[in-house]
Design an enzyme around this catalytic site. Structure first.
Site, PDB file in Angstrom:
ATOM      1  N   GLU A 124       1.523  -4.084   3.923  1.00  0.00           N
ATOM      2  CA  GLU A 124       0.378  -3.929   4.816  1.00  0.00           C
ATOM      3  C   GLU A 124      -0.244  -5.290   5.099  1.00  0.00           C
ATOM      4  O   GLU A 124      -0.530  -6.064   4.188  1.00  0.00           O
ATOM      5  CB  GLU A 124      -0.668  -2.997   4.208  1.00  0.00           C
ATOM      6  CG  GLU A 124      -1.895  -2.809   5.077  1.00  0.00           C
ATOM      7  CD  GLU A 124      -2.714  -1.592   4.708  1.00  0.00           C
ATOM      8  OE1 GLU A 124      -3.906  -1.567   5.061  1.00  0.00           O
ATOM      9  OE2 GLU A 124      -2.180  -0.657   4.078  1.00  0.00           O
ATOM     10  N   ASP A 184       0.855  -1.186   0.000  1.00  0.00           N
ATOM     11  CA  ASP A 184       0.000   0.000   0.000  1.00  0.00           C
ATOM     12  C   ASP A 184       0.894   1.240   0.000  1.00  0.00           C
ATOM     13  O   ASP A 184       1.467   1.609   1.026  1.00  0.00           O
ATOM     14  CB  ASP A 184      -0.918  -0.005   1.220  1.00  0.00           C
ATOM     15  CG  ASP A 184      -2.005   1.062   1.135  1.00  0.00           C
ATOM     16  OD1 ASP A 184      -2.068   1.763   0.098  1.00  0.00           O
ATOM     17  OD2 ASP A 184      -2.799   1.185   2.083  1.00  0.00           O
ATOM     18  N   ASN A 218     -11.113  -1.433  11.740  1.00  0.00           N
ATOM     19  CA  ASN A 218     -12.373  -1.541  11.013  1.00  0.00           C
ATOM     20  C   ASN A 218     -13.402  -2.257  11.869  1.00  0.00           C
ATOM     21  O   ASN A 218     -13.109  -3.310  12.447  1.00  0.00           O
ATOM     22  CB  ASN A 218     -12.156  -2.310   9.705  1.00  0.00           C
ATOM     23  CG  ASN A 218     -11.132  -1.634   8.812  1.00  0.00           C
ATOM     24  OD1 ASN A 218     -11.420  -0.637   8.186  1.00  0.00           O
ATOM     25  ND2 ASN A 218      -9.922  -2.179   8.769  1.00  0.00           N
TER      26      ASN A 218
END
Length: 489
Positions: A103, A98, A160
């Site tokens: 990542e 990324d 998340n």
């Protein structure tokens, strides 16, 4: 709603002797591609929508870091698949490049313990990949789990959380923005110096210097405290993925559990309409004050001319949780621990520092500065800071601090199990596809799998609130397995 699906995606810094910033993307691709374990190549990008905004519109374009833009222009044109070097691992995790950083995105987890353990498994994945690449090119590669290069560049550790869309955008912001401002005191990674604004010797958050706005959809430039990206990785009519970009990369596993626990508590309060009422006058300024003051008594100005403290904001979430929520054992333990840590901050800072990354590092640096007789601005201080985040236990300082008792013992983990077996979330279906049906697997992403069945492509949605069987499939027939994981009709 105690069971909130969560994951953490961490970008790692790394350094290769003789290589510079212009080589970073190629080197990150090489590092990810060197992962020595089993994996599947074929990420499905159809559902990625970084310009979609929770406020109901699509951003015309996302801001770019001018330095990153120059690197991108210098790089030869390549397909996204080549630049990302995406791998889906045997545990259902995603590993990719990324913007020049390897990542690792954990498999989805319901438990705090599982989330923290899989985050640590990501450290193992990145370190082993760096070692494999180092053998190929004949170089020793240093890998760092941090969020800044100390020269104005920041890379993220994003959390998340999947929550019902009925929660609403305004409720999310009201519930979480004040918490994000004060949370670093309990789980920040800390850093020497500043990269924006006036110099500060040490601060609690590695990210506070880089906040530009309270709320927006950016992640690479003009970063907000609350990110509004609307990319649910599930049925968009039902789910919102809260994309948290303001947190730090943690080495202490307890910090990882704590930061996720606090967000889950805030989300649970929002879902029942019982949100602590804090209208901050200037959230960006408040976040920077909290980071630089290193004090739960840090004053935070509110709209209308009044003010409060970081402690009062944290306590309001804990008090609401005690009174209004039916907490499971994990969340109850974290609420109690937050209270004990705030007491220890005032009464026994040495004990506080054993459980909080920024404080552990701060103590280390105070002792180093005293022994060496140097000032905070001495480059050696940032060098020691960086070695706290070095993954190699031989060169890094973190494991030595655990062994000396300066940091609390870390929970024992079974890396072999973590790299092959996620929790019984939808990551389990992804894991089984990569492990048992790789020859039939066409593509996959967080929300679905596409498999070849007798020359036909079949896509099966992965339900985010479903329990998936943890045992290995008792069939080798791909169609029979697809039927076993397909949504009920």
């Amino acid at each position: 709603m105690n069971r909130i699906l969560a994951g953490i995606e961490t970008e790692y810094g790394f350094s290769i002797p003789g290589r510079g910033a212009v080589d970073q993307i190629d080197d990150a691709v090489g590092l990810v591609s060197s992962y020595p374990g089993p994996s599947f190549i074929g990420w499905d990008y159809r559902f990625e929508s970084p310009r979609s905004d929770l406020r109901g519109f699509t951003v015309e374009r996302l801001a770019e870091d001018p330095i990153d833009r120059e690197f991108d222009r210098a790089a030869p044109p390549r397909r996204m698949e080549e630049v990302r070097a995406d791998r889906v691992l045997a545990n259902g995790a995603r590993f990719y490049n990324d913007h020049g950083h390897p990542e690792y995105a954990t498999p989805e987890c319901w438990s705090l313990a599982g989330l923290a353990a899989h985050d640590r498994a990501g450290e193992f994945v990145v370190l082993r990949s760096a070692e494999a690449l180092g053998k190929q090119i004949g170089a020793e590669i240093d890998v760092y789990k941090n969020n800044t290069d100390y020269h104005g560049a920041s890379y993220g550790t994003h959390e998340n959380y999947l929550v019902p869309r009925s929660i609403g955008f305004e409720n999310l912001v009201q519930a979480l923005l004040p918490l994000f401002v004060v949370r670093p005191l309990l789980c920040g990674a800390g850093k020497v110096g500043s990269e924006h604004g006036a110099w500060v010797d040490f601060q609690a958050s590695q990210r506070a210097d880089f906040f530009a706005e309270p709320v927006n959809a950016e992640t690479l430039y003009r970063r907000p405290i609350f990110n509004t990206r609307d990319e649910p990785h599930a049925d968009p009519s039902t789910w919102i993925r809260l994309h948290v970009i303001c947190g730090d990369a943690n080495r202490i596993e307890g910090c990882t559990r704590r930061k996720a626990a606090l967000v889950k508590i805030a989300l649970m309060l929002a879902l029942i309409g019982e949100i602590p009422n804090w209208a901050l006058a200037d959230p960006v300024h408040a976040a920077q004050i909290v980071s630089r003051r290193l004090d739960f008594g840090a004053r935070i100005d509110l709209q209308g001319g009044s003010w409060t403290t970081a402690r009062h904001i944290v306590e309001s979430y804990l008090d609401h949780a005690d009174r209004l929520l039916d907490l499971d054992d994990e969340l109850r333990q974290e609420v109690d621990l937050c209270r004990r840590l705030m007491d220890a901050f005032d009464e026994n800072f040495q004990e506080f520092s054993r459980s909080v990354d920024w404080a552990a590092k701060y103590n280390l640096l105070l002792h180093y500065r005293e022994e060496e007789g140097i000032e905070w601005r001495d480059p050696a201080m940032q060098a020691v800071d960086l070695e706290y985040h070095e993954l190699d236990p031989v060169n890094g300082l973190f494991e030595a601090m655990v062994e000396s008792g300066a940091i609390e013992p870390q929970v024992g983990i079974d890396i072999g199990t973590l790299l092959t077996q996620p929790e019984s979330t939808r990551a389990m279906a992804r894991s089984q596809a990569v492990t048992n049906f790789r020859q039939s697997l066409v593509s996959c992403c967080w929300r679905s799998l596409t498999l070849d069945v007798g020359g036909r492509s079949l896509t099966v949605d992965l339900e985010p609130d479903r329990e998936y069987k943890s045992e290995q499939p008792d069939t080798q027939d791909v169609l029979e397995w697809i039927r076993s994981i397909a949504p009920a009709k």
